[in-house]
Write an enzyme that holds these catalytic residues in place. Structure first.
Site, PDB file in Angstrom:
ATOM      1  N   LYS A   9       0.819  -1.235   0.145  1.00 23.27           N
ATOM      2  CA  LYS A   9      -0.188   0.060   0.259  1.00 23.27           C
ATOM      3  C   LYS A   9       0.995   1.364  -0.072  1.00 23.27           C
ATOM      4  CE  LYS A   9      -3.741  -2.378   2.385  1.00 23.27           C
ATOM      5  NZ  LYS A   9      -4.619  -2.653   3.775  1.00 23.27           N
ATOM      6  N   TYR A  49     -11.967  -2.926  -3.576  1.00 21.55           N
ATOM      7  CA  TYR A  49     -12.356  -3.107  -2.149  1.00 21.55           C
ATOM      8  C   TYR A  49     -13.988  -3.074  -2.133  1.00 21.55           C
ATOM      9  CZ  TYR A  49      -8.083  -2.513   0.269  1.00 21.55           C
ATOM     10  OH  TYR A  49      -6.878  -2.805   0.997  1.00 21.55           O
ATOM     11  N   ASN A 112      -1.828  -0.002   7.225  1.00 20.93           N
ATOM     12  CA  ASN A 112      -1.487  -1.539   7.716  1.00 20.93           C
ATOM     13  C   ASN A 112      -0.341  -2.106   6.548  1.00 20.93           C
ATOM     14  OD1 ASN A 112      -3.375  -2.154   6.131  1.00 20.93           O
ATOM     15  ND2 ASN A 112      -4.547  -3.530   7.590  1.00 20.93           N
ATOM     16  N   HIS A 115      -1.769  -5.272   1.391  1.00 19.77           N
ATOM     17  CA  HIS A 115      -2.861  -6.295   1.135  1.00 19.77           C
ATOM     18  C   HIS A 115      -2.342  -7.542   0.779  1.00 19.77           C
ATOM     19  CE1 HIS A 115      -6.685  -7.552  -0.501  1.00 19.77           C
ATOM     20  NE2 HIS A 115      -6.148  -8.163  -1.488  1.00 19.77           N
ATOM     21  N   GLU A 126      -8.925 -10.908  -7.806  1.00 17.65           N
ATOM     22  CA  GLU A 126      -8.096  -9.812  -7.709  1.00 17.65           C
ATOM     23  C   GLU A 126      -7.121  -9.816  -8.872  1.00 17.65           C
ATOM     24  OE1 GLU A 126      -8.915  -9.234  -2.854  1.00 17.65           O
ATOM     25  OE2 GLU A 126      -6.875  -9.991  -3.629  1.00 17.65           O
TER      26      GLU A 126
HETATM   27  P1  DAT Z   1      -7.049  -7.351   5.431  1.00 21.73           P
HETATM   28  O1  DAT Z   1      -6.648  -6.308   4.815  1.00 21.73           O
HETATM   29  O2  DAT Z   1      -6.543  -7.798   6.591  1.00 21.73           O
HETATM   30  O3  DAT Z   1      -7.908  -8.513   4.404  1.00 21.73           O
HETATM   31  P2  DAT Z   1      -9.921  -6.305   5.647  1.00 21.73           P
HETATM   32  O4  DAT Z   1     -10.142  -6.893   4.171  1.00 21.73           O
HETATM   33  O5  DAT Z   1     -11.107  -6.969   6.691  1.00 21.73           O
HETATM   34  O6  DAT Z   1      -8.518  -6.729   6.137  1.00 21.73           O
HETATM   35  O7  DAT Z   1     -10.176  -4.949   5.287  1.00 21.73           O
HETATM   36  C1  DAT Z   1      -9.235  -4.333   4.175  1.00 21.73           C
HETATM   37  C2  DAT Z   1      -8.642  -3.151   4.838  1.00 21.73           C
HETATM   38  O8  DAT Z   1      -9.414  -2.061   5.457  1.00 21.73           O
HETATM   39  C3  DAT Z   1      -7.603  -3.334   5.966  1.00 21.73           C
HETATM   40  O9  DAT Z   1      -6.428  -3.953   5.600  1.00 21.73           O
HETATM   41  C4  DAT Z   1      -7.443  -2.039   6.451  1.00 21.73           C
HETATM   42  C5  DAT Z   1      -9.023  -1.429   6.140  1.00 21.73           C
HETATM   43  N1  DAT Z   1      -9.726  -1.665   7.568  1.00 21.73           N
HETATM   44  C6  DAT Z   1     -10.403  -2.613   8.080  1.00 21.73           C
HETATM   45  N2  DAT Z   1     -10.892  -2.415   9.319  1.00 21.73           N
HETATM   46  C7  DAT Z   1     -10.986  -1.099   9.366  1.00 21.73           C
HETATM   47  C8  DAT Z   1     -11.308  -0.107  10.460  1.00 21.73           C
HETATM   48  N3  DAT Z   1     -12.014  -0.567  11.571  1.00 21.73           N
HETATM   49  N4  DAT Z   1     -10.732   1.240  10.384  1.00 21.73           N
HETATM   50  C9  DAT Z   1     -10.161   1.720   9.129  1.00 21.73           C
HETATM   51  N5  DAT Z   1      -9.705   0.847   8.040  1.00 21.73           N
HETATM   52  C10 DAT Z   1      -9.890  -0.412   8.290  1.00 21.73           C
HETATM   53 MG    MG Z   2      -9.362  -8.410   3.061  1.00 17.95          MG
END
Ligand code: DAT
Ligand code: MG
Length: 148
Positions: A9, A49, A112, A115, A126
């Site tokens: 990212k 997303y 974080n 991805h 994807e």
């Molecule tokens: P991952 O990236 O571990 O697959 P995810 O698909 O649930 O996690 O979410 C995608 C991204 O969205 C994640 O990397 C960071 C962001 N995200 C998730 N939960 C969040 C939150 N509560 N507040 C802000 N960003 C969030």
């Molecule tokens: Mg995810």
């Protein structure tokens, strides 16, 4: 052999973590099959997303992903989807174990660093979205030293 979509990212790029992240997948024994350094636009980020479009953080997440260039990659290997997620660490960096990418390099869930696809099926989707032109074809000469 499975394939997974991995994206460094914008924060990972800005913080100079590209080499560290690629190294982890490379040294593990996975094969790089596609890589692009690129900016994505809003509608593309929304598509990537799409499953999270109902989440309250969706708009912020999209703005973050389009805030700078990303490294889009496809990695191939045995169990690479699940094992890749374990290399990445938990979504919330404070829950990510030390030794994982997020455990070592991230603090906030909204910064974080990386991805990774969460299932083989989503990985296929994807990869099709990010690499419509297909992938590189190659096999390492070290293959028999990594895989039985
Ligand atoms: P991952 O990236 O571990 O697959 P995810 O698909 O649930 O996690 O979410 C995608 C991204 O969205 C994640 O990397 C960071 C962001 N995200 C998730 N939960 C969040 C939150 N509560 N507040 C802000 N960003 C969030
Ligand atoms: Mg995810």
């Amino acid at each position: 052999m499975e394939q997974t979509f991995i994206m460094i990212k914008p924060d990972g790029v800005q913080r100079g973590l590209i080499g560290d992240i690629i190294s982890r997948f490379e040294k593990k024994g996975y094969y790089l099959k596609g890589m692009k350094f690129m900016n994505v636009d809003k509608s593309f980020a929304q598509q990537h997303y799409a499953d999270l479009s109902a989440q309250p953080f969706f708009a912020k997440l999209v703005d973050y992903i389009i805030s700078g260039p990303v490294v889009a990659m496809v990695w191939e290997g045995k169990d690479v989807v699940l094992t890749g997620r374990r290399i990445i660490g938990a979504t919330r960096p404070w829950e990510a174990a030390p030794g994982t990418i997020r455990g070592d390099h991230a603090v906030e869930v909204s910064r974080n660093v990386i991805h990774g696809s969460d299932s083989v099926e989503n990985g296929k989707k994807e990869i099709a979205l990010w690499f419509p032109g297909g992938l590189a074809e190659w096999k390492s000469n070290l293959h028999p030293w990594i895989y039985e």
